[in-house]
Design an enzyme around this catalytic site. Sequence first.
Site, short mmCIF file in Angstrom:
data_model
loop_
_atom_site.label_atom_id
_atom_site.label_comp_id
_atom_site.label_asym_id
_atom_site.label_seq_id
_atom_site.Cartn_x
_atom_site.Cartn_y
_atom_site.Cartn_z
CB SER A 122 41.08 29.40 37.10
OG SER A 122 40.53 28.81 38.45
CG HIS A 143 43.14 24.74 37.96
ND1 HIS A 143 42.20 24.18 36.95
CD2 HIS A 143 42.54 25.65 38.42
CE1 HIS A 143 41.13 24.88 36.85
NE2 HIS A 143 41.64 25.80 38.06
CD GLU A 155 42.49 21.08 34.22
OE1 GLU A 155 41.76 20.76 33.24
OE2 GLU A 155 42.27 22.46 34.52
CG ASN A 194 37.38 25.73 34.21
OD1 ASN A 194 36.57 25.16 34.69
ND2 ASN A 194 38.33 26.66 34.69
N1 NAD Z 1 37.32 29.23 44.20
C1 NAD Z 1 37.45 28.42 43.20
O1 NAD Z 1 36.30 27.45 42.92
C2 NAD Z 1 38.70 28.13 42.58
C3 NAD Z 1 38.82 26.99 41.68
C4 NAD Z 1 40.02 26.72 41.14
C5 NAD Z 1 41.11 27.54 41.23
N2 NAD Z 1 40.98 28.57 41.77
C6 NAD Z 1 41.98 29.52 41.73
O2 NAD Z 1 42.55 29.53 43.12
C7 NAD Z 1 42.97 31.01 43.43
C8 NAD Z 1 42.49 31.29 44.78
O3 NAD Z 1 41.20 31.37 44.83
P1 NAD Z 1 40.15 31.42 46.14
O4 NAD Z 1 38.76 31.41 45.60
O5 NAD Z 1 40.69 30.38 47.12
O6 NAD Z 1 40.32 32.91 46.52
P2 NAD Z 1 39.88 33.66 47.89
O7 NAD Z 1 39.57 35.01 47.54
O8 NAD Z 1 38.97 32.68 48.51
O9 NAD Z 1 41.29 33.48 48.61
C9 NAD Z 1 42.32 34.15 48.49
C10 NAD Z 1 43.22 34.35 49.87
O10 NAD Z 1 44.38 35.01 49.37
C11 NAD Z 1 44.92 36.12 50.46
N3 NAD Z 1 45.88 37.09 49.85
C12 NAD Z 1 45.68 37.94 48.89
N4 NAD Z 1 47.01 38.50 48.72
C13 NAD Z 1 47.73 37.80 49.12
C14 NAD Z 1 49.43 38.03 49.42
N5 NAD Z 1 49.81 38.67 48.81
N6 NAD Z 1 49.89 37.17 50.34
C15 NAD Z 1 49.06 36.13 51.01
N7 NAD Z 1 47.93 35.94 50.92
C16 NAD Z 1 47.15 36.89 50.18
C17 NAD Z 1 43.86 36.44 50.87
O11 NAD Z 1 43.62 37.23 52.06
C18 NAD Z 1 42.77 35.52 50.75
O12 NAD Z 1 42.64 34.88 51.99
C19 NAD Z 1 42.90 31.90 42.41
O13 NAD Z 1 43.93 32.03 41.36
C20 NAD Z 1 41.67 31.08 41.73
O14 NAD Z 1 41.69 31.33 40.19
C21 NAD Z 1 39.54 28.95 42.67
#
Ligand code: NAD
Length: 288
Positions: A122, A143, A155, A194
């Site tokens: 994000s 995104h 996006e 955002n």
């Molecule tokens: N949560 C939201 O609402 C949202 C919305 C849009 C974008 N994002 C973006 O999406 C991305 C993920 O967010 P999320 O909320 O799903 O995170 P999350 O914490 O729910 O999940 C992240 C996952 O990545 C895994 N992980 C960490 N390091 C790793 C590696 N080296 N190799 C493989 N797996 C690995 C973790 O074990 C975990 O399961 C972020 O960049 C965030 O900015 C999140």
Amino acid sequence: MAQIRNVLVVGSGTMGSQIALQTAFSGHYDVTLVDSKPEQLERAVEQNQKLVARGVEKGRLTQEQGTAALGRLRTSTDLAGSAALADLAIEAIYENLDAKREVFQALDQNAPPGTVLASNSSTIAISRLAEVTERPEDCCNTHFFHPVTVMQLCEVVRGPKTSDRTVEVAMEFVRSIDRVPVLINKEVHGFVVNRILFAAAEEAMRLYEGGYASAEDIDTAVKKGLNWPMGPFELLDFSGLDIFYGALEDRARLEGGPGAPAILKEKIDQGHLGRKTGKGFFDYAGRA
Ligand SMILES: NC(=O)c1ccc[n+]([C@@H]2O[C@H](COP(=O)([O-])OP(=O)(O)OC[C@H]3O[C@@H](n4cnc5c(N)ncnc54)[C@H](O)[C@@H]3O)[C@@H](O)[C@H]2O)c1
């Protein structure tokens, strides 16, 4: 899309698990969901099974479609091996630059030439990840929004070195999984949605701080006057005040400006982060 068959999603948390499921739903691709934690992969599969069951219950898909989608989705802890088979990879690990750079290096070292390398971040511009690869032209942001199986937008953000082909493949991929892509031609902190959301939330808080109107009335004004489904304070509480605080401070650091309104810091210092702590701008005690 002729050239994409195998899609890799790295990170099986909130976003990755549903990006993988939405991709599998389309029926066009084999999907591999990779996580460093096997127990997280198990959780992701369970959650996706529940989503499919709910979809069938509500008549949004048939049991056959759901079973077929889940059957197209495999899980793995082997990033290098999975990358070697990927035509398109979407990184969705937690929001940490160094960790994401490591994933991009592994993708670069193992994916075949021409594989599109996308990040769901994000806030991290693709150029910061692309610069650790030998193929910045193949990298872009995709995104998606939470929850991916409900929210239609994605996006697609072009970095300074992203090729036209990468943009075209990413846009077409998003369409092919029944989501709606918008193209952002230049990197900008917060992308489009955002930025607009944070600007509205910031203005709402400044009006509230100035005593111009209550949080309830500002929300009512925005819902009834602009037809938003939620008011800015409801959204602040829903997403978490700490998330907004971090984003507004980041924007001020990168672009100048006043930073987060004082009221946000006050609430956070009191431990009131929104719905997740039971209190933010509104009180959720006793509410589900
Ligand atoms: N949560 C939201 O609402 C949202 C919305 C849009 C974008 N994002 C973006 O999406 C991305 C993920 O967010 P999320 O909320 O799903 O995170 P999350 O914490 O729910 O999940 C992240 C996952 O990545 C895994 N992980 C960490 N390091 C790793 C590696 N080296 N190799 C493989 N797996 C690995 C973790 O074990 C975990 O399961 C972020 O960049 C965030 O900015 C999140």
